[in-house]
Write a protein that holds these residues in place. Structure first.
Motif, PDB file in Angstrom:
ATOM      1  N   UNK A  48      48.911  29.256  45.540  1.00 12.22           N
ATOM      2  CA  UNK A  48      48.693  30.438  45.407  1.00 12.22           C
ATOM      3  C   UNK A  48      48.807  30.560  43.950  1.00 12.22           C
ATOM      4  N   UNK A  49      49.140  29.872  43.343  1.00 14.57           N
ATOM      5  CA  UNK A  49      49.941  29.444  41.531  1.00 14.57           C
ATOM      6  C   UNK A  49      48.187  28.390  41.280  1.00 14.57           C
ATOM      7  N   UNK A  52      44.908  29.850  41.503  1.00 16.70           N
ATOM      8  CA  UNK A  52      45.232  30.859  40.643  1.00 16.70           C
ATOM      9  C   UNK A  52      44.969  29.783  38.724  1.00 16.70           C
ATOM     10  N   UNK A  55      41.649  29.531  38.307  1.00 19.65           N
ATOM     11  CA  UNK A  55      40.365  30.465  38.039  1.00 19.65           C
ATOM     12  C   UNK A  55      40.330  30.413  36.775  1.00 19.65           C
ATOM     13  N   UNK A  56      41.881  30.309  36.374  1.00 25.45           N
ATOM     14  CA  UNK A  56      42.254  29.631  34.139  1.00 25.45           C
ATOM     15  C   UNK A  56      41.214  29.020  33.706  1.00 25.45           C
ATOM     16  N   UNK A  58      38.894  27.409  35.127  1.00 29.25           N
ATOM     17  CA  UNK A  58      37.513  28.215  35.329  1.00 29.25           C
ATOM     18  C   UNK A  58      37.083  28.934  34.299  1.00 29.25           C
ATOM     19  N   UNK A  59      38.020  29.528  33.622  1.00 33.95           N
ATOM     20  CA  UNK A  59      36.866  30.221  32.678  1.00 33.95           C
ATOM     21  C   UNK A  59      36.692  30.226  31.324  1.00 33.95           C
ATOM     22  N   UNK A  60      38.217  28.575  30.763  1.00 33.70           N
ATOM     23  CA  UNK A  60      38.514  28.294  30.030  1.00 33.70           C
ATOM     24  C   UNK A  60      37.018  27.212  30.041  1.00 33.70           C
ATOM     25  N   UNK A  62      33.956  27.234  31.408  1.00 36.50           N
ATOM     26  CA  UNK A  62      33.102  28.584  31.314  1.00 36.50           C
ATOM     27  C   UNK A  62      33.081  29.171  29.815  1.00 36.50           C
ATOM     28  N   UNK A  63      33.837  28.919  28.418  1.00 35.67           N
ATOM     29  CA  UNK A  63      34.175  29.591  27.537  1.00 35.67           C
ATOM     30  C   UNK A  63      33.305  28.205  26.776  1.00 35.67           C
ATOM     31  N   UNK A  66      29.905  27.108  26.728  1.00 32.41           N
ATOM     32  CA  UNK A  66      28.863  28.038  26.786  1.00 32.41           C
ATOM     33  C   UNK A  66      28.340  28.255  25.274  1.00 32.41           C
ATOM     34  N   UNK A  67      27.098  28.315  25.306  1.00 32.91           N
ATOM     35  CA  UNK A  67      26.143  27.839  24.181  1.00 32.91           C
ATOM     36  C   UNK A  67      26.415  28.954  22.703  1.00 32.91           C
ATOM     37  N   UNK A  68      27.153  29.781  22.915  1.00 32.65           N
ATOM     38  CA  UNK A  68      27.691  30.331  21.715  1.00 32.65           C
ATOM     39  C   UNK A  68      29.191  29.782  21.114  1.00 32.65           C
TER      40      UNK A  68
ATOM     41  N   UNK B  52      46.289  39.008  46.842  1.00 35.54           N
ATOM     42  CA  UNK B  52      46.056  38.667  45.645  1.00 35.54           C
ATOM     43  C   UNK B  52      44.580  40.387  45.442  1.00 35.54           C
ATOM     44  N   UNK B  62      30.075  34.638  34.363  1.00 38.62           N
ATOM     45  CA  UNK B  62      31.865  34.241  33.953  1.00 38.62           C
ATOM     46  C   UNK B  62      32.709  34.994  34.675  1.00 38.62           C
ATOM     47  N   UNK B  63      34.202  34.377  34.776  1.00 36.72           N
ATOM     48  CA  UNK B  63      35.321  35.230  35.334  1.00 36.72           C
ATOM     49  C   UNK B  63      35.300  35.749  34.308  1.00 36.72           C
ATOM     50  N   UNK B  66      41.119  37.562  36.056  1.00 38.20           N
ATOM     51  CA  UNK B  66      42.022  36.617  37.019  1.00 38.20           C
ATOM     52  C   UNK B  66      42.906  37.478  37.165  1.00 38.20           C
ATOM     53  N   UNK B  67      44.086  36.553  38.332  1.00 33.24           N
ATOM     54  CA  UNK B  67      45.535  37.177  38.297  1.00 33.24           C
ATOM     55  C   UNK B  67      46.015  35.669  38.235  1.00 33.24           C
ATOM     56  N   UNK B  69      50.478  34.499  39.063  1.00 36.93           N
ATOM     57  CA  UNK B  69      52.077  34.985  38.919  1.00 36.93           C
ATOM     58  C   UNK B  69      53.265  34.558  38.517  1.00 36.93           C
ATOM     59  N   UNK B 147      40.839  37.488  30.542  1.00 32.91           N
ATOM     60  CA  UNK B 147      40.493  36.503  29.598  1.00 32.91           C
ATOM     61  C   UNK B 147      40.022  36.281  28.542  1.00 32.91           C
ATOM     62  N   UNK B 148      39.284  37.553  28.355  1.00 28.90           N
ATOM     63  CA  UNK B 148      38.603  37.570  27.047  1.00 28.90           C
ATOM     64  C   UNK B 148      38.981  39.031  25.909  1.00 28.90           C
ATOM     65  N   UNK B 217      27.975  38.774  29.780  1.00 28.67           N
ATOM     66  CA  UNK B 217      29.165  39.130  28.309  1.00 28.67           C
ATOM     67  C   UNK B 217      28.348  38.470  27.266  1.00 28.67           C
ATOM     68  N   UNK B 550      19.624  35.021  22.026  1.00 28.93           N
ATOM     69  CA  UNK B 550      20.289  34.476  23.107  1.00 28.93           C
ATOM     70  C   UNK B 550      19.608  34.243  24.310  1.00 28.93           C
TER      71      UNK B 550
END
Lengths: 109, 659
Positions: A48-49, A52, A55-56, A58-60, A62-63, A66-68, B52, B62-63, B66-67, B69, B147-148, B217, B550
């Motif tokens: 699970x960890x 998670x 996911x973190x 993945x978000x990073x 995406x940042x 990103x175009x910007x 969860x 775009x995420x 999220x979680x 633990x 996240x943001x 976003x 954009x």
């Protein structure tokens, strides 16, 4: 002690050892099973960890894609210039064009 | 001969053995059930498995949320010796990086059990968990990660210390996000530690549903940046902005400044956490005039070209004075909106019956909840005609005696310009299960038709003129057609209208011919400038420009050709400027002789334009990409102001016969 009671005593001791052995085996197997269950539980939590963390990341990711984020760095630090449209290259031999032109001329003469 | 003492001892042993056997039989056989039950109670318990929570994405996957633990470490000070306290403090200081005295003072000024380390993340937990101190233990403390930071905080909401969702879509969709709790039967030892569990008596937790928002976003970032800049520039108390798709009701961005960071929500006050776009009402002022005018047009109660006497800007109506900012003697009905004449609209409104006007405003959603997918919405205030005074209808016509929320205003305005349909504002468009299965697709909801298509078309044209000729010139965007309405209304302070505090807004849309985006910008009490046309309109312009940049592919067909050539030219300039620093483009140039037309075939368009500009030749471009044909043949003598037509193609043909 008489000779006839010796075998009985032996059988009793053997039986006792067998029973004790079985009991110990059962206990060891039960303890091993419980330990494996707890290990499985721990690994599930770690999964699970890890999920998670994925996911973190993945978000990073995406940042960072990103175009910007990319365009200012590309333009101001790397001095790249953005093309508006890509051009595609088509290579055609001169001879082939000449043949096609001749064929067209013949057809519509 | 048997010794008497030996017999006595043997007898005693026998008695004790019998007692033990009787006791064992009593426990193991006779009272077996009772003790088994007690053991069960003591050694087993039902442990809840927390599910969860679901994740939250924007419309482009775009995420956003999220979680994680985390765990919190607790220390039982009663079981910790002074020596251990120092060891623990020293170890934690090493691992975490804080000063040792911090931990020592924490331990010394408290009693009982303390939380020595809160919200320890998994990487740090790995380092700490192996510390061998019996008085140090940890408990799972899951964290919701935004996240943001503060991006879209009012849309997302936050999780409080009791792990409850508060505000935003999180609270509205809490049942979906929370998931389903599981449970299992666990066995504990005498220290209360779990040693095993029963796989047969276990219900796994079901993770929550993931939400996909209508929020974009990129647009959200643009809106928040521009509102912050505007707040600073115009020194306003607060600002609100909403971006919406007028054809579906989907909210693409929603922001209130000041806002808050949901990760540390406790550091902000109620005002910062409140979603003022749905909770706070205000008198909309002139942004309300288009609604009144649309009712008149829809009911054929006025024609665009009829002239109305606007009293040179000062009009006494039933014991009250109505004034215009800019005095006019006569205005056409159309120009009443373009020039935002209070007197003009007040006079026209008298043609509407009270009940008709009220029904029409109610049909637009005023005085009613929009049912947006967030809790805490206010319906605003629209009095019933029975409670109107003799001047109420007049004041309502230009946005006083009515209070609206920003979300109501933009939703109703969207209906004015999208062909006449009122849509329900939407924040969530898709629910997906944790394993990727689509649970529900939430489609746009049409509530009702409020005006005819023809009226809507007329309103778009008039609102376009507000920008080109009227009070909203500062909202004009060079490369795309824009329409909208400014609004400036005095605020009620201590029961009377203030001369120094205003609500300043602009609500605009683009492109006029086929509205794709509608934006509301509202500033509360700007100290620099007060008029919507000077404060909110420029902010709208900045937001609109950045949105088109954009999402250029989407808006390209609406961008006017002149501008396309202009950006090409500025792009060329940027190449020339950068070539002095470092150029990664290998550009083939053909040598030029003054006044002789060069061969531009197979050159990139940008390079060809460069060459023509150096010669001072005018040009016309058809297509884009690579030049395949030039109207002035290469080698010809040219003079300034000659016109060369370049035909271009995305494909570069190699080996073909040149002109």
């Amino acid at each position: 002690m008489s000779n006839s009671s010796k075998p009985i005593l032996l059988y009793l001791i053997l039986l006792l050892i067998t029973i004790v052995g079985i009991v110990i085996t059962i206990v060891v197997v039960k303890i091993s099973y419980e330990q494996m269950l707890m290990k499985k539980d721990k690994l599930e939590k770690e999964l699970i960890v890890a999920g998670q963390e994925q996911k973190r990341l993945k978000a990073t990711y995406q940042d960072l894609t990103a175009e910007e984020y990319i365009i200012p760095i590309a333009e101001e630090k790397l001095f790249l210039v953005r093309n508006f449209k890509e051009s595609k290259q088509i290579k055609i031999s001169k001879d082939k064009i000449k043949n096609l032109e001749e064929a067209l001329l013949k057809k519509y003469d | 001969m048997i010794n008497g003492r030996v017999s006595a001892v043997l007898f005693l042993i026998m008695i004790i053995s019998v007692i033990i056997i009787i006791r064992l039989v009593n426990i193991q056989v006779i009272e077996k059930n009772k003790y088994a039950h007690l053991a069960e109670q003591q050694q087993t318990s039902i442990e809840k498995i927390r599910p969860e929570p679901g994740l939250i994405y924007d419309r482009n996957n775009n995420l956003l949320v999220y979680n994680r633990n985390d765990v919190t470490f607790y220390l039982d000070l009663n079981e910790t010796t002074e020596k251990d306290k120092y060891k623990i403090a020293d170890t934690l200081a090493d691992l975490i990086g804080k000063d040792i005295n911090y931990y020592l003072s924490l331990m010394n000024k408290s009693k009982g059990t303390i939380a020595i380390l809160r919200k320890v993340q998994p990487e740090q937990f790995e380092k700490i968990k192996n510390l061998q101190f019996s008085s140090l233990y940890y408990v799972s403390d899951p964290t919701r990660v935004y996240h943001h930071g503060s991006l879209a905080s009012h849309v997302l909401g936050y999780v409080n210390k009791q792990h409850k969702f508060v505000s935003g879509v999180s609270e509205f969709f809490s049942q979906d996000l929370e998931g389903i709790e599981g449970y299992r039967k666990v066995y504990k030892n005498s220290l209360g530690q779990i040693v095993s569990y029963d796989e047969n008596e276990m219900q796994p937790a079901v993770p929550g549903t993931n939400l996909h928002l209508t929020i974009d976003k990129r647009f959200q970032m643009i809106l928040e940046d521009e509102l912050r800049n505007g707040m600073q520039q115009f020194q306003a108390q607060s600002a609100t902005g909403i971006i919406m798709n007028p054809n579906t009701g989907e909210i693409l961005a929603l922001s209130n400044i000041d806002d808050y960071n949901p990760n540390i929500y406790w550091q902000y006050d109620d005002f910062q956490r409140r979603n003022r776009a749905i909770t706070d009402t205000y008198e909309p002022g002139s942004t309300f005039k288009p609604f009144t005018f649309a009712a008149l047009i829809d009911k054929n109660l006025c024609s665009l070209n009829e002239r109305i006497f606007t009293e040179n800007g000062n009009y006494k109506f039933q014991k009250v004075r109505i004034k215009d900012v800019k005095p006019y003697s006569y205005l056409t009905a159309e120009n009443i909106i373009v020039n935002s004449s209070n007197i003009g609209i007040a006079k026209l409104t008298q043609r509407l019956k009270d009940d008709d006007y009220y029904k029409y405003l109610r049909s637009l959603g005023f005085g009613n909840l929009t049912s947006i997918q967030i809790k805490g919405e206010t319906p605003g205030k629209l009095k019933k005609p029975i409670n109107w005074s003799s001047t109420s209808k007049t004041f309502i016509s230009f946005g006083y005696e009515i209070s609206v929320t920003p979300i109501q205003l933009i939703t109703a305005f969207a209906a004015l310009i999208n062909g006449g349909i009122l849509y329900k504002p939407q924040l969530v468009y898709r629910k997906v299960s944790y394993d990727g299965e689509l649970i529900e697709e939430l489609k746009p909801i049409q509530i009702r038709r409020v005006i005819s298509k023809e009226t809507s078309s007329v309103m778009r044209k008039i609102l376009s003129k507000v920008v080109t000729d009227g009070t909203a010139k500062q909202a004009s965007v060079e490369f795309i057609s824009v329409g909208g309405k400014t609004g400036t209304s005095q605020k009620l302070v201590d029961g009377s209208y203030s001369k120094s505090h205003y609500n300043t807004s602009f609500i605009g849309f683009f492109p006029v011919e086929d509205p794709q985006i509608i934006i509301l910008i509202h500033f509360n009490s700007p100290q620099v400038g007060k008029y919507g046309g000077l404060v909110a309109a420029p902010v709208f312009k900045n937001v609109a420009e950045k949105i088109v940049e954009k999402d250029f592919n989407r808006f390209e067909k609406y961008v006017n050709d002149k501008f396309k050539q202009k950006i090409l030219f500025s792009y060329l300039n940027s190449i020339q400027n950068k070539s002095e620093k470092k150029s990664l483009i290998d550009v083939q140039t053909k040598s030029l002789t003054d006044q002789i037309m060069p061969d531009l075939i197979n050159q990139p368009l940008s390079e060809a334009i460069n060459n023509l500009n150096r010669l001072g030749i005018n040009y016309k471009i058809k297509g884009s990409g690579i030049v395949i044909k030039q109207s002035i043949p290469s080698g010809s003598v040219v003079s300034e102001n000659d016109l060369c037509v370049l035909e271009c193609n995305p494909f570069q043909i190699i080996g073909a016969t040149k002109q």
